[in-house]
Motif scaffolding. Structure first.
Motif, PDB file in Angstrom:
ATOM      1  N   LYS A 161      -0.942  -3.418 -12.260  1.00 58.73           N
ATOM      2  CA  LYS A 161      -0.347  -2.088 -12.109  1.00 58.73           C
ATOM      3  C   LYS A 161      -0.315  -1.368 -13.455  1.00 58.73           C
ATOM      4  CE  LYS A 161       0.608  -1.899  -7.756  1.00 58.73           C
ATOM      5  NZ  LYS A 161       1.612  -1.209  -6.973  1.00 58.73           N
TER       6      LYS A 161
ATOM      7  N   LEU B  48       8.234  -5.881  -4.837  1.00 56.28           N
ATOM      8  CA  LEU B  48       6.854  -5.794  -4.348  1.00 56.28           C
ATOM      9  C   LEU B  48       5.986  -4.778  -5.087  1.00 56.28           C
ATOM     10  CD1 LEU B  48       6.835  -5.878  -0.445  1.00 56.28           C
ATOM     11  CD2 LEU B  48       5.680  -7.411  -2.041  1.00 56.28           C
TER      12      LEU B  48
ATOM     13  N   TRP C  57       3.713 -12.014  -6.427  1.00 57.54           N
ATOM     14  CA  TRP C  57       3.604 -10.831  -5.560  1.00 57.54           C
ATOM     15  C   TRP C  57       3.081 -11.220  -4.177  1.00 57.54           C
ATOM     16  CZ3 TRP C  57      -1.225  -9.337  -3.689  1.00 57.54           C
ATOM     17  CH2 TRP C  57      -1.170  -8.260  -2.797  1.00 57.54           C
TER      18      TRP C  57
ATOM     19  N   ARG D 129       4.819 -10.571  -0.678  1.00 56.98           N
ATOM     20  CA  ARG D 129       4.168  -9.656   0.277  1.00 56.98           C
ATOM     21  C   ARG D 129       4.042 -10.350   1.634  1.00 56.98           C
ATOM     22  NH1 ARG D 129       1.366  -4.216   0.225  1.00 56.98           N
ATOM     23  NH2 ARG D 129       0.379  -4.259   2.237  1.00 56.98           N
TER      24      ARG D 129
ATOM     25  N   ALA E 124      11.135   2.945  -2.670  1.00 55.57           N
ATOM     26  CA  ALA E 124       9.763   3.263  -2.226  1.00 55.57           C
ATOM     27  C   ALA E 124       9.766   3.747  -0.783  1.00 55.57           C
ATOM     28  CB  ALA E 124       8.867   2.027  -2.359  1.00 55.57           C
ATOM     29  N   GLY E 125      10.761   3.291  -0.012  1.00 61.48           N
ATOM     30  CA  GLY E 125      10.711   3.519   1.421  1.00 61.48           C
ATOM     31  C   GLY E 125      11.455   4.741   1.913  1.00 61.48           C
TER      32      GLY E 125
ATOM     33  N   THR F 184       9.736   8.840  -0.654  1.00 61.35           N
ATOM     34  CA  THR F 184       8.365   9.261  -0.348  1.00 61.35           C
ATOM     35  C   THR F 184       8.283   9.976   1.003  1.00 61.35           C
ATOM     36  OG1 THR F 184       8.146   6.981   0.378  1.00 61.35           O
ATOM     37  CG2 THR F 184       7.041   7.562  -1.669  1.00 61.35           C
TER      38      THR F 184
ATOM     39  N   SER G 217       7.635  13.974   1.690  1.00 60.29           N
ATOM     40  CA  SER G 217       6.515  14.386   2.552  1.00 60.29           C
ATOM     41  C   SER G 217       7.012  15.334   3.641  1.00 60.29           C
ATOM     42  CB  SER G 217       5.858  13.172   3.219  1.00 60.29           C
ATOM     43  OG  SER G 217       5.522  12.222   2.246  1.00 60.29           O
TER      44      SER G 217
ATOM     45  N   ARG H 288      -3.851   1.987 -13.078  1.00 55.86           N
ATOM     46  CA  ARG H 288      -4.023   0.543 -13.207  1.00 55.86           C
ATOM     47  C   ARG H 288      -4.294   0.209 -14.664  1.00 55.86           C
ATOM     48  NH1 ARG H 288      -2.173   0.582  -8.782  1.00 55.86           N
ATOM     49  NH2 ARG H 288      -3.019  -0.345  -6.878  1.00 55.86           N
TER      50      ARG H 288
ATOM     51  N   PHE I 125      -1.769   6.573   0.894  1.00 58.58           N
ATOM     52  CA  PHE I 125      -1.055   5.296   0.813  1.00 58.58           C
ATOM     53  C   PHE I 125      -1.761   4.296  -0.091  1.00 58.58           C
ATOM     54  CE2 PHE I 125       0.258   7.262   4.814  1.00 58.58           C
ATOM     55  CZ  PHE I 125       1.642   7.198   4.672  1.00 58.58           C
TER      56      PHE I 125
ATOM     57  N   ARG J  17      -3.029  -3.798  -2.699  1.00 59.08           N
ATOM     58  CA  ARG J  17      -1.724  -3.215  -3.028  1.00 59.08           C
ATOM     59  C   ARG J  17      -1.414  -1.971  -2.207  1.00 59.08           C
ATOM     60  NH1 ARG J  17       0.583  -6.156  -7.441  1.00 59.08           N
ATOM     61  NH2 ARG J  17       2.448  -5.204  -6.570  1.00 59.08           N
TER      62      ARG J  17
ATOM     63  N   CYS K 153       0.112   0.534   0.414  1.00 53.95           N
ATOM     64  CA  CYS K 153       1.506   0.687   0.841  1.00 53.95           C
ATOM     65  C   CYS K 153       1.808  -0.195   2.060  1.00 53.95           C
ATOM     66  CB  CYS K 153       1.766   2.145   1.206  1.00 53.95           C
ATOM     67  SG  CYS K 153       3.437   2.420   1.811  1.00 53.95           S
TER      68      CYS K 153
HETATM   69  C1  HEM Z   1       4.886   9.074   3.115  1.00 49.89           C
HETATM   70  C2  HEM Z   1       5.462   7.993   2.682  1.00 49.89           C
HETATM   71  C3  HEM Z   1       4.863   7.008   1.688  1.00 49.89           C
HETATM   72  C4  HEM Z   1       3.858   7.196   0.778  1.00 49.89           C
HETATM   73  C5  HEM Z   1       3.053   8.461   0.507  1.00 49.89           C
HETATM   74  C6  HEM Z   1       3.674   5.933   0.098  1.00 49.89           C
HETATM   75  C7  HEM Z   1       2.717   5.688  -0.868  1.00 49.89           C
HETATM   76  C8  HEM Z   1       2.484   4.457  -1.459  1.00 49.89           C
HETATM   77  C9  HEM Z   1       1.388   4.158  -2.338  1.00 49.89           C
HETATM   78  C10 HEM Z   1       0.300   5.134  -2.776  1.00 49.89           C
HETATM   79  C11 HEM Z   1       1.494   2.856  -2.694  1.00 49.89           C
HETATM   80  C12 HEM Z   1       0.523   2.085  -3.586  1.00 49.89           C
HETATM   81  C13 HEM Z   1       0.923   2.141  -5.030  1.00 49.89           C
HETATM   82  C14 HEM Z   1      -0.108   1.456  -5.909  1.00 49.89           C
HETATM   83  O1  HEM Z   1      -1.057   0.867  -5.432  1.00 49.89           O
HETATM   84  O2  HEM Z   1       0.087   1.506  -7.144  1.00 49.89           O
HETATM   85  C15 HEM Z   1       2.679   2.329  -2.062  1.00 49.89           C
HETATM   86  C16 HEM Z   1       3.137   1.044  -2.215  1.00 49.89           C
HETATM   87  C17 HEM Z   1       4.276   0.569  -1.612  1.00 49.89           C
HETATM   88  N1  HEM Z   1       5.062   1.216  -0.681  1.00 49.89           N
HETATM   89 FE1  HEM Z   1       4.762   3.071   0.029  1.00 49.89          FE
HETATM   90  N2  HEM Z   1       4.576   5.032   0.595  1.00 49.89           N
HETATM   91  C18 HEM Z   1       5.301   5.643   1.579  1.00 49.89           C
HETATM   92  C19 HEM Z   1       6.310   5.066   2.363  1.00 49.89           C
HETATM   93  C20 HEM Z   1       6.764   3.788   2.231  1.00 49.89           C
HETATM   94  C21 HEM Z   1       7.766   3.175   3.081  1.00 49.89           C
HETATM   95  C22 HEM Z   1       8.410   3.834   4.288  1.00 49.89           C
HETATM   96  C23 HEM Z   1       7.987   1.916   2.575  1.00 49.89           C
HETATM   97  C24 HEM Z   1       8.914   0.844   3.064  1.00 49.89           C
HETATM   98  C25 HEM Z   1       9.804   0.978   3.993  1.00 49.89           C
HETATM   99  C26 HEM Z   1       7.117   1.752   1.416  1.00 49.89           C
HETATM  100  C27 HEM Z   1       7.081   0.633   0.605  1.00 49.89           C
HETATM  101  C28 HEM Z   1       6.093   0.393  -0.334  1.00 49.89           C
HETATM  102  C29 HEM Z   1       5.979  -0.865  -1.074  1.00 49.89           C
HETATM  103  C30 HEM Z   1       6.929  -2.059  -0.985  1.00 49.89           C
HETATM  104  C31 HEM Z   1       4.835  -0.759  -1.873  1.00 49.89           C
HETATM  105  C32 HEM Z   1       4.261  -1.833  -2.783  1.00 49.89           C
HETATM  106  C33 HEM Z   1       3.309  -2.673  -1.962  1.00 49.89           C
HETATM  107  C34 HEM Z   1       2.635  -3.789  -2.741  1.00 49.89           C
HETATM  108  O3  HEM Z   1       2.214  -3.578  -3.871  1.00 49.89           O
HETATM  109  O4  HEM Z   1       2.518  -4.864  -2.147  1.00 49.89           O
HETATM  110  N3  HEM Z   1       6.381   2.901   1.242  1.00 49.89           N
HETATM  111  N4  HEM Z   1       3.258   3.320  -1.287  1.00 49.89           N
END
Ligand code: HEM
Length: 464
Positions: free
Chosen positions: A75, A90, A98, A102, A258-259, A262, A266, A327, A387, A392, A394
Motif C-alpha cells: 500500500k 484490513l 492481511w 481477509r 472504510a464502510g 465512502t 457517494s 502503491r 472499488f 486488495r 474493496c
Molecule cells: C461507495 C462505497 C465504497 C467505495 C467507493 C470503496 C472504495 C474502496 C477502494 C477503492 C478500496 C481499495 C483501496 C486500495 O486498493 O488501496 C477499498 C478497500 C476496502 N474497503 Fe471499500 N469502498 C466502499 C465501501 C466499503 C464498505 C461498505 C466497506 C465495508 C463495510 C468497505 C471496506 C473496505 C475494506 C475493509 C477495504 C480493504 C480491503 C483489503 O485491502 O483487503 N468499503 N474500498
C-alpha cells in the motif's frame, strides 16, 4: 492494444524526473493529476512530495499494477502514514497477516450474507425519514453519514450506534479534514505533539472508546450472533490463540471508517447531481413509482430498479469516493518498459480515468443512461474502478452498491431534494472525496405533490 504515451518520460527512474512543486498537490490534487494526465499522457515520472512516483493513466497499466504484478507492491505512503489510525486492519495490513484477516472477514460479505442486511438498510432509512418534514432544510451529507454509520454498526457488529453517531461523525470529520493535508500526514511523525497530531489522537481515542465498549459488551455476553464481530471474536489461530482487543479494534475501526464514509459521500454526490439534473430525477421517479408504488423497496426489487442502479454507477464515475490510489514498489521491475525500483511510488486516479474522453462520451456530463446496454462490459476493465481491483479490491463492494441503491430508492420515493441556493458544494480530496461544506438541501415531499396532483385531477373530473 492500448497505447502508452512515452512523451517526456525519462529514460531511467533516477534521471531527470520532472519536479513539481509541493503546493498544487495539497491544494487541489484533482486538478493536479488532471493536468499531469493532459500534459504527459498515460505514464509520467514525477516527484510528489519529493518522492519518485510514477503516475499511470491507462486502464491497461492500472491492471498491470493492481492485478498482474500485485505482489510487487505494498500500500502507498498516505495509507501507511495513517497506520496509527487503522492499525493492522484490513485496509493497511500486508502479506500473510492481511490474507488471514481477509479470509476471516470474507464470509460477512458473501452475497447471501449481505442479502440479509437489506431489510436493516431500508428500516434504518425509514427511521431517518420519520424525522423528515416537507420544507425542512438539512445537510444531506450529515444525514447520510449518520445513516450509513448506523447501518454498518448494526449489520456488521449488531450494535446500535445511534447515540454515538454524532460523536463519531464529528471525530471522523476532523480526521478527514486533517488527513487532506498529505504533506503533513507523510512528513510529520504522528507521535510529535503538534496541534494537529494532538487533535487526531483525541478524535481517535473518542472513536476507540466506543469500539472497545462494543467489543467488551460482546465478549461479556458470550453471544455468537453470526455477524462479523462474532466471526472475528471466535476465530482461532492454528495454535488456538484468538484475536486480542487491539486486533479487534484495528479491524472494527477500519470497517467503520472504510464502510460508512465512502457510501455516505457517494450518496451525497448522487443527491447533488440529481438536484441539478431534473430530467434524470424525473426518470428516476418514474421508475420508482412504477416498480414500488407506495411501498418501500426490498432486495428483490433491485433487479427491476435498473435506472436507480445506473444513477449510482454514474455518480461513482464522476465523484468516486476513492478518487485516487497509490502503491509502493517492493520489488524492482518494469512498467511499460520503464524500470521501477523498490521504494518508488505508483499513483493512479479514478477521478482522471473516469473522465477520460477515450472511454466516455461527454465525460463531464451526468448521464446515467450511458450505462444502459452493458457499457461496463464494453469498457476496458480498469476504465471504471471505483472499488479498486485485484487482491486488495474493496471487500464491501456489493454491500455498498446494494446499500446505496436501497437508500436512494427509499428516500427518492418520498422526497425530492432541492439545493439551497448559494451554498457552496466543493469537493475535498482527502483520503476520500467528500463535499467539504456538506450539501444543504430543502426537502420537498413527493407524496404531497402526488396527492395534490391527483386531487386536482379529481376536481377537474367533478367540474366536467
Ligand atoms: C461507495 C462505497 C465504497 C467505495 C467507493 C470503496 C472504495 C474502496 C477502494 C477503492 C478500496 C481499495 C483501496 C486500495 O486498493 O488501496 C477499498 C478497500 C476496502 N474497503 Fe471499500 N469502498 C466502499 C465501501 C466499503 C464498505 C461498505 C466497506 C465495508 C463495510 C468497505 C471496506 C473496505 C475494506 C475493509 C477495504 C480493504 C480491503 C483489503 O485491502 O483487503 N468499503 N474500498
Amino acid at each position: 492494444m492500448w497505447r502508452t504515451t512515452r512523451k517526456k518520460f525519462p529514460a531511467g527512474p533516477s534521471e531527470g524526473l520532472k519536479r513539481w512543486s509541493l503546493g498544487p498537490l495539497n491544494n487541489n490534487p484533482l486538478e493536479y493529476f488532471t493536468k499531469i494526465a493532459r500534459e504527459f499522457g498515460d505514464i509520467a515520472g514525477l516527484r510528489i512530495l519529493n518522492f519518485k512516483t510514477i503516475f499511470i493513466n491507462h486502464p491497461g497499466l492500472i491492471e498491470e499494477v493492481l492485478v498482474t504484478n500485485a505482489r510487487k507492491y505494498s500500500k502507498g505512503r498516505v495509507l501507511r502514514a495513517n497506520r496509527h489510525v487503522f492499525g493492522e486492519g484490513l485496509l493497511t495490513s500486508e502479506g500473510d497477516f492481511w490474507l488471514r484477516q481477509r479470509r476471516l472477514a470474507q464470509p460477512a460479505f458473501h452475497r447471501a450474507r449481505i442479502a440479509s442486511y437489506a431489510a436493516t438498510m431500508v428500516e434504518y432509512t425509514q427511521r431517518m425519514l420519520d424525522g423528515w418534514r416537507d420544507g425542512d432544510e438539512r445537510d444531506v451529507h450529515q444525514e447520510m453519514m449518520r445513516l450509513t454509520l448506523q447501518i454498518v454498526g448494526k449489520t456488521l457488529f449488531d450494535a446500535d450506534v445511534e447515540r454515538d453517531a454524532q460523536e463519531v461523525g464529528k471525530s471522523l470529520e476532523l480526521l478527514l479534514e486533517i488527513g487532506a493535508d498529505f504533506r503533513r500526514t507523510i512528513f510529520v511523525p504522528h507521535w510529535l505533539p503538534t496541534p494537529a497530531n494532538l487533535r487526531v489522537k483525541r478524535e481517535v481515542a473518542q472513536i476507540e472508546k466506543i469500539l472497545y465498549r462494543i467489543i467488551a459488551e460482546r465478549r461479556a455476553s458470550g453471544r455468537d450472533v453470526g455477524d462479523l464481530l462474532s466471526m472475528l471474536l471466535h476465530a482461532q489461530d492454528e495454535d488456538g490463540s484468538r484475536m486480542t482487543d487491539r486486533q479487534l479494534r484495528d479491524e472494527t475501526i477500519t470497517l467503520f471508517l472504510a464502510g460508512h464514509e465512502t457510501t455516505a459521500s457517494s450518496l451525497s454526490w448522487a443527491w447533488w447531481l440529481l438536484a441539478q439534473n431534473p430530467a434524470v430525477e424525473a426518470k428516476l421517479y418514474t421508475e420508482l413509482d412504477a416498480v414500488l408504488g407506495d411501498r418501500a423497496p426490498t432486495l428483490d426489487d433491485l433487479p427491476r430498479l435498473a435506472y436507480t442502479g445506473h444513477v449510482i454507477t454514474e455518480s461513482l464515475r464522476l465523484y468516486p469516493a476513492a478518487w485516487g490510489m497509490a502503491r509502493l514498489v517492493v520489488e524492482d521491475h518494469e512498467i511499460a518498459g520503464y524500470p521501477v525500483t523498490k521504494g518508488m511510488g505508483v499513483a493512479m486516479a479514478q477521478w482522471v480515468v473516469h473522465r477520460d474522453p477515450r472511454w466516455y462520451d461527454s465525460p463531464e456530463e451526468f448521464r446515467p443512461e450511458r450505462w444502459e446496454d452493458d457499457l461496463l462490459k464494453r469498457l476496458p476493465r480498469f476504465a471504471y474502478f471505483p472499488f479498486g481491483g485485484g487482491p486488495r479490491q474493496c471487500i464491501g463492494n456489493s454491500f455498498a452498491l446494494m446499500e446505496a441503491a436501497l437508500i436512494l430508492a427509499t428516500i427518492a420515493r418520498k422526497f425530492r431534494l432541492r439545493l439551497v441556493a448559494n451554498h457552496p458544494v466543493v469537493p475535498l480530496a482527502s483520503i476520500t472525496l467528500r463535499p467539504r461544506h456538506g450539501v444543504r438541501v430543502t426537502l420537498e415531499s413527493r407524496e404531497k405533490k402526488v396527492a395534490v396532483a391527483s386531487s386536482n385531477g379529481r376536481q377537474a373530473a367533478v367540474a366536467d
